[in-house]
Design an enzyme around this catalytic site. Structure first.
Site, PDB file in Angstrom:
ATOM      1  N   ARG A   1       0.827  -1.205   0.000  1.00  0.00           N
ATOM      2  CA  ARG A   1       0.000   0.000   0.000  1.00  0.00           C
ATOM      3  C   ARG A   1       0.868   1.264   0.000  1.00  0.00           C
ATOM      4  O   ARG A   1       0.528   2.254  -0.634  1.00  0.00           O
ATOM      5  CB  ARG A   1      -0.927  -0.017   1.216  1.00  0.00           C
ATOM      6  CG  ARG A   1      -1.999   1.014   1.095  1.00  0.00           C
ATOM      7  CD  ARG A   1      -3.149   0.796   2.073  1.00  0.00           C
ATOM      8  NE  ARG A   1      -3.764   2.089   2.295  1.00  0.00           N
ATOM      9  CZ  ARG A   1      -3.762   2.734   3.441  1.00  0.00           C
ATOM     10  NH1 ARG A   1      -3.231   2.176   4.503  1.00  0.00           N
ATOM     11  NH2 ARG A   1      -4.304   3.916   3.542  1.00  0.00           N
TER      12      ARG A   1
ATOM     13  N   ARG B   1      -2.537  10.071   7.707  1.00  0.00           N
ATOM     14  CA  ARG B   1      -1.218  10.686   7.547  1.00  0.00           C
ATOM     15  C   ARG B   1      -1.263  11.939   6.698  1.00  0.00           C
ATOM     16  O   ARG B   1      -0.277  12.676   6.617  1.00  0.00           O
ATOM     17  CB  ARG B   1      -0.254   9.680   6.928  1.00  0.00           C
ATOM     18  CG  ARG B   1      -0.192   8.358   7.681  1.00  0.00           C
ATOM     19  CD  ARG B   1       0.408   7.262   6.826  1.00  0.00           C
ATOM     20  NE  ARG B   1       0.126   5.938   7.369  1.00  0.00           N
ATOM     21  CZ  ARG B   1      -1.004   5.277   7.142  1.00  0.00           C
ATOM     22  NH1 ARG B   1      -1.933   5.809   6.365  1.00  0.00           N
ATOM     23  NH2 ARG B   1      -1.192   4.084   7.685  1.00  0.00           N
TER      24      ARG B   1
ATOM     25  N   LYS C   1      11.144   6.069  14.970  1.00  0.00           N
ATOM     26  CA  LYS C   1      11.410   5.084  13.917  1.00  0.00           C
ATOM     27  C   LYS C   1      11.536   5.742  12.547  1.00  0.00           C
ATOM     28  O   LYS C   1      12.456   5.432  11.782  1.00  0.00           O
ATOM     29  CB  LYS C   1      10.321   4.009  13.928  1.00  0.00           C
ATOM     30  CG  LYS C   1      10.619   2.821  13.036  1.00  0.00           C
ATOM     31  CD  LYS C   1      10.088   3.035  11.644  1.00  0.00           C
ATOM     32  CE  LYS C   1      10.536   1.920  10.726  1.00  0.00           C
ATOM     33  NZ  LYS C   1      10.043   2.154   9.354  1.00  0.00           N
TER      34      LYS C   1
ATOM     35  N   PRO D   1      16.836   1.527  12.871  1.00  0.00           N
ATOM     36  CA  PRO D   1      15.369   1.686  12.810  1.00  0.00           C
ATOM     37  C   PRO D   1      14.676   0.425  13.328  1.00  0.00           C
ATOM     38  O   PRO D   1      14.933  -0.675  12.834  1.00  0.00           O
ATOM     39  CB  PRO D   1      15.107   1.892  11.314  1.00  0.00           C
ATOM     40  CG  PRO D   1      16.386   2.445  10.773  1.00  0.00           C
ATOM     41  CD  PRO D   1      17.471   1.783  11.577  1.00  0.00           C
TER      42      PRO D   1
END
Length: 277
Positions: free
Chosen positions: A124, A168, A209, A226
């Site tokens: 996605r 987002r 992250k 990360p």
DNA sequence: TCCCAGGCAAGGC
DNA sequence: GCCTTGCATGGG
């Protein structure tokens, strides 16, 4: 010489270069495999098709200098591997993905891409970024460039919602406008890793992250690890236990130092391909 | 269907 | 500070 310019681009002859592993280890999102079975990738406004052979790779591109830098070809990964092989689990992961290299991506593209990556799946993420480029990026004969910061900063929240960014969208709007109206991007290049991380985390949608991904893939800082869901699985399976989730990254950096980012990619690629195929 | 995905921000304590 | 919760969307 490991690098030889050709009429179509350049040829890299040497160890530790496998384009499939470089593309599939989670650091980039804009690539596909063409009809010939060759990996094709976009970065910023540049495009390359890579023919992989056992002893070399032909990089077909009109911007060889860009990709010589992009693929981090001046770094000797055998030195890094030599140090990481001291850890048995790394030895195993390196045996699986020794052709991985940390690519050097443009900063804005890295920041936006990894904001999109939060709590999302890779298919996605790729779809969203492709739509972003198709709608706003400059068209070339090879495909679409990543949009300029100026263009990104001009969009409103509904644009990003419409291409599927979900919650987002408002982070991306605000962060793009901040990046465009300040000189943070230039300052980040000069900062040490810890300071740059703090500065990145002031951006909307950027936590620890995402900041570490930007440090690694956008600023080529290899002293970061990360730590996402996959790395937490790796930690729980193979490392000393007892750390809380938010302590794992620092613990792993304390083990791997300036090789942390490379170690992270070997382990990420290893873990994903063990359990996700 | 239902769970989950390369987390983050905001609110409660 | 630390912990919990809500969050848009679609892949599997």
């Amino acid at each position: 010489m490991k690098i030889r310019l050709t009429e179509k681009g350049f040829t890299y002859t040497g160890e530790n270069f496998n384009i499939q592993q470089i593309c599939e280890c989670g650091q980039m999102f804009r690539f596909f495999v063409n009809g010939k079975g060759n990996y094709c990738l976009f970065s910023s406004s540049c495009f390359a098709e890579v023919e992989q052979f056992s002893d070399r790779a032909n990089v077909i591109t009109s911007t060889p200098d860009y990709f010589i830098n992009y693929f981090d070809l001046q770094t000797d990964y055998s030195e890094i591997i030599g140090r990481l092989n001291a850890f048995p689990i790394l030895q195993q992961a390196i045996g699986f993905g020794k052709g991985i290299r940390i690519v050097k991506q443009e900063l804005t593209e890295t920041i936006v891409s990894f904001i999109i990556s939060a709590c999302n799946n890779i298919k996605r993420i790729q779809g969203i970024i492709n739509r972003l480029c198709e709608r706003l990026g400059e068209g070339t004969d090879a495909g679409y460039a990543f949009p300029s910061l100026k263009t990104l900063a001009r969009q409103d929240e509904s644009f990003f919602t419409n291409i599927g960014c979900g919650y987002r969208a408002r982070y991306i709007v605000e962060t793009c406008r901040t990046l465009h109206s300040t000189d943070i991007l230039a300052k980040l290049q000069q900062m040490d890793t810890v300071t740059a991380r703090k500065e990145l985390m002031k951006l909307k949608g950027v936590g620890k992250k995402v900041a570490d991904c930007v440090l690694l893939f956008g600023l080529n800082r290899k002293d970061v690890f990360p730590t996402d869901t996959w790395i937490k699985k790796v930690y729980r399976s193979y490392f000393q236990q007892g750390h809380k989730d938010n302590e794992i990254a620092d613990y792993l950096v304390s083990l791997f130092g300036h090789d942390s980012g490379v170690a992270q990619q070997y382990l990420f690629y290893f873990q994903r391909n063990l359990t996700n195929v």
